[in-house]
Write an enzyme that holds these catalytic residues in place. Structure first.
Site, PDB file in Angstrom:
ATOM      1  N   SER A 452      -8.376 123.983 100.138  1.00  0.00           N
ATOM      2  CA  SER A 452      -8.194 125.293 100.762  1.00  0.00           C
ATOM      3  C   SER A 452      -7.352 125.218 102.031  1.00  0.00           C
ATOM      4  CB  SER A 452      -9.576 125.914 101.026  1.00  0.00           C
ATOM      5  OG  SER A 452      -9.472 127.279 101.292  1.00  0.00           O
ATOM      6  N   ASP A 463       6.431 121.077 103.302  1.00  0.00           N
ATOM      7  CA  ASP A 463       7.564 121.962 103.009  1.00  0.00           C
ATOM      8  C   ASP A 463       8.543 122.048 104.176  1.00  0.00           C
ATOM      9  OD1 ASP A 463       6.522 122.426 100.537  1.00  0.00           O
ATOM     10  OD2 ASP A 463       5.666 124.385 101.017  1.00  0.00           O
ATOM     11  N   LYS A 477      -7.600 124.134  95.465  1.00  0.00           N
ATOM     12  CA  LYS A 477      -8.181 125.470  95.700  1.00  0.00           C
ATOM     13  C   LYS A 477      -7.142 126.337  96.403  1.00  0.00           C
ATOM     14  CE  LYS A 477     -11.884 127.958  98.048  1.00  0.00           C
ATOM     15  NZ  LYS A 477     -11.001 128.748  98.933  1.00  0.00           N
TER      16      LYS A 477
END
Length: 682
Positions: A452, A463, A477
């Site tokens: 999460s 990224d 998740k």
């Protein structure tokens, strides 16, 4: 609270300080209460059902087909190992399985309660049977086996099949104790206490237990992260998120029928009193102006509820000190607000030669995490660390806002995560302050339990090219839950006799990386993947039977703050060279090979003493040899036997140690590279 059970030899009847404490044995099924709904449960069920059907991300119909799925899930929650109920019991209630949706909407939960009460009766019968099996001679010479996981096995057809299952269970329990060196007499005494304790717990089950299980079956059938939280679990959730509670600062556990001090929070009322020690038993609790309440044999959560209270109020504890032949004493404590430091970020510094690497271990994304990390980063800056590791192993997530703000400490500005609701509307949660709190080399360490909010942070750092991610692929998740209380302002006016009504967490959105990909099911794949000792165990979102699917959306517009891809071949080369020579990783690879060779048989264990003893001796010999190899490398004296290992011995952490080496390699490579102008990504 830590609610595990330790089995130790305790007398069932203790004469203490002039009082006799006894816990009544349950010998008849009619001593177990028949549980019924409480008055507030119908309203709570209606509110939960309305909330889930109107607002959940996964739009579903609470029709007959969905009702049948809820029934199956409830049944498996109630009898996970399929060794309590009979097939005929299941068939009897399966006729009503399509009616559960109507029950949830109306709040009249007859099927749930009737089935639970039957399971209670059957469980009592099973433990009574187990007690009778203990009277038989023990024989561990045959070729019997015991199945540790019967979750997918059929329910037994008759009592004879059920008895055979429990013959094996009792034999497994007996053999497990025999392998520890206990005599037959000690085994029978221990298991008699254990089974009688389990029977007494049946008599302490209450209506909220049934209601919680029913709501959990409903919630979990929608998706794995939708939950009903009972009033007490709601309080626990709020404690975890704020890392604070009002109480005495002690972690309690059950030891047979006793509530025992397992540990104390440094600086809390219990520790500061110097009148309470780890191992002491709490046998009574008294509030100001009220008599002492005997709590022997109570459920742990009931004892905790008595002890906790508002800051500044007093509580009296009747303490039975650890040890035999002691008298009780009364200790009065003033409750305080306790900060749970063991769940807060922890900072350490690893030194390799002349270089230092800072490590921030983050167990969860609690409210206030980012501010705490700022403080720790300032401390690391003063120590001139060459790089920083963010350790997110076993971090199951927490507040989405903290994942965004923590990410903002390491990049100038930009979107951190994209969030989409079930109408397709996409929102970007961004860092907007234009400041970077730490600019140096950064490594994020993750494992399969990182989930999460942990995945949001790791994905954003990856990224943006801001950090190197190492470890295992993460949990997967990729959903956002909303927390809502079930209380209404008017409840206390209209129904003042009602307790708090609990709360719900339910999925309302999916989140996506800034590159447009989802972490749902797939998780975050590290730039450098570490080998692990439990390869391909069923941990992760992709193993859930009703998890939401993976998908993707358009990438956000963001400016990469770096690019580490050029370094990865060199970093991977150095990493592989190190672990190939590292004895700890060599052992890990051996464990992987052994695990994979045995994975089809790992839930079937022999009930033959000679076979199990041989397996245990081989495991012990391997562990002793590995310890002595390690001690030899460290220049320490070797052990003659495992019992000589100090109880406070700390095992090495090869994953963190290797991550430190990777961080040092990264720092060297970044130092040698000329600065580059970041470019926007679309």
């Amino acid at each position: 609270m830590n609610m595990f059970f330790r089995l130790t030899a305790l007398a069932g009847l203790l004469a203490i300080a002039g009082q006799t404490f006894a816990v009544e044995d349950i010998t008849r099924a009619d001593q177990i209460p028949v549980l019924k709904e409480e008055t507030q449960h119908a309203t709570v069920s209606e509110r939960v059902t309305s909330r889930f059907t109107r607002s959940h991300y996964r739009q579903f119909d609470l029709d007959q087909a969905f009702s049948a799925k809820i029934f199956d899930r409830y049944l498996n929650l109630l009898d996970y190992s399929h060794n309590v109920l009979l097939a005929s019991d299941v068939e009897q209630f399966a006729k009503k399985k399509t009616e559960l949706g109507d029950e949830l909407r109306s709040g009249k939960l007859d099927v749930f309660y009737d089935l639970y009460n039957l399971a209670q009766k059957r469980r009592f019968e099973r433990y009574q049977y187990a007690l009778s099996v203990l009277e038989k001679p023990m024989d561990f010479t045959g070729n019997d086996t015991y199945n540790l996981d019967r979750s997918k096995a059929p329910w037994p057809k008759n009592e004879a099949e059920l008895n055979a299952l429990w013959d094996s269970k009792v034999k497994f329990d007996e053999l497990s104790l025999k392998l520890t060196g206990k005599t037959d007499k000690e085994i029978r005494e221990t298991l008699t206490r254990r089974y009688k304790f389990a029977i007494r717990r049946l008599a302490q089950t209450n209506s909220e237990d049934v209601f919680s299980l029913a709501m959990t079956a409903f919630a979990r059938e929608i998706d794995p992260h939708t939950n009903y939280l009972s009033p007490r679990n709601t309080e626990q959730f709020n404690t975890e998120m704020s890392l604070s509670l009002e109480g005495i600062g002690a972690v309690l556990q059950m030891d047979d029928d006793y509530t025992v001090i397992n540990s104390m929070v440094a600086g809390g009322p219990a520790a500061k009193s110097k009148a309470i020690s780890v191992g002491d038993k709490i046998v009574g609790v008294g509030q100001t102006g009220k008599p002492m309440v005997d709590v022997i044999g109570w459920r742990l959560d009931d004892v905790v509820a008595l002890i906790k209270g508002p800051k500044g109020s007093k509580v009296r504890l009747e303490i039975l000190p650890a040890g035999k032949g002691t008298k009780t004493r009364t200790v009065t404590l003033t409750r305080e607000r306790i900060r749970l430091e063991d769940r807060a970020v922890k900072m350490s510094v690893k030194t390799v030669g002349k270089e230092k690497v800072g490590v921030l271990d983050i167990p969860g994304f609690y409210v206030g995490l980012t501010d705490d990390v700022k403080v720790q980063l300032q401390k690391l800056e003063k120590q001139n660390v060459s790089s920083v590791i963010i350790d997110l192993r076993s971090n199951g997530g927490g507040a989405l806002t903290e994942a965004v703000s923590l990410s903002g400490l390491f990049i100038p500005a930009g979107p951190i995560v994209q969030v989409r609701d079930n109408n397709g509307k996409v929102r970007e949660d961004s860092d907007t302050d234009g400041q970077v709190f730490y600019k140096g080399p950064l490594v994020v360490l993750v494992d399969r339990f990182s989930a999460s909010a942990s995945e949001i942070f790791a994905a954003a750092m990856q990224d943006y090219g801001r950090a190197l991610v190492v470890g295992e692929p993460t949990f997967g998740k990729g959903t956002v839950q909303q927390y809502r209380s079930l209380n209404r302002i008017y409840d206390q006016m209209l129904r003042p006799e009602w307790p708090a009504l609990g709360s719900v967490q339910y999925t309302i959105q999916k989140f996506y990386r800034v590159n447009g990909g989802s972490t749902q099911r797939k998780g975050v794949t590290p730039d450098i993947i570490m080998p692990t000792g439990n390869e391909e165990t069923e941990t992760g979102e992709k193993f859930e039977d009703n998890a939401l699917p993976w998908d993707s959306i358009d990438a956000a517009t963001y400016v990469k703050s770096g690019d580490l891809t050029a370094f990865e071949p060199e970093l991977l080369k150095e990493h592989n060279a190190r672990i190939a020579k590292d004895p700890e990783f060599q052992n890990i690879m051996k464990d992987i090979a052994r695990f994979n060779a045995m994975k089809d048989k790992r839930n079937i264990v022999s009930l033959n003493y000679a076979v199990r003893e041989k397996e245990n001796n081989e495991d012990d010999a391997t562990r002793l040899a590995r310890l002595n190899e390690r001690f030899k490398r460290e220049g320490k004296p070797e052990l003659k036997k495992l019992d000589d290992l100090p109880k406070d011995y700390q095992e090495p952490d090869p994953y963190l140690d290797e991550t430190v080496n990777i961080a040092l390699d990264l720092a060297k490579l970044e130092k040698a590279r000329p600065a580059e102008q970041p470019a926007p990504v679309k």
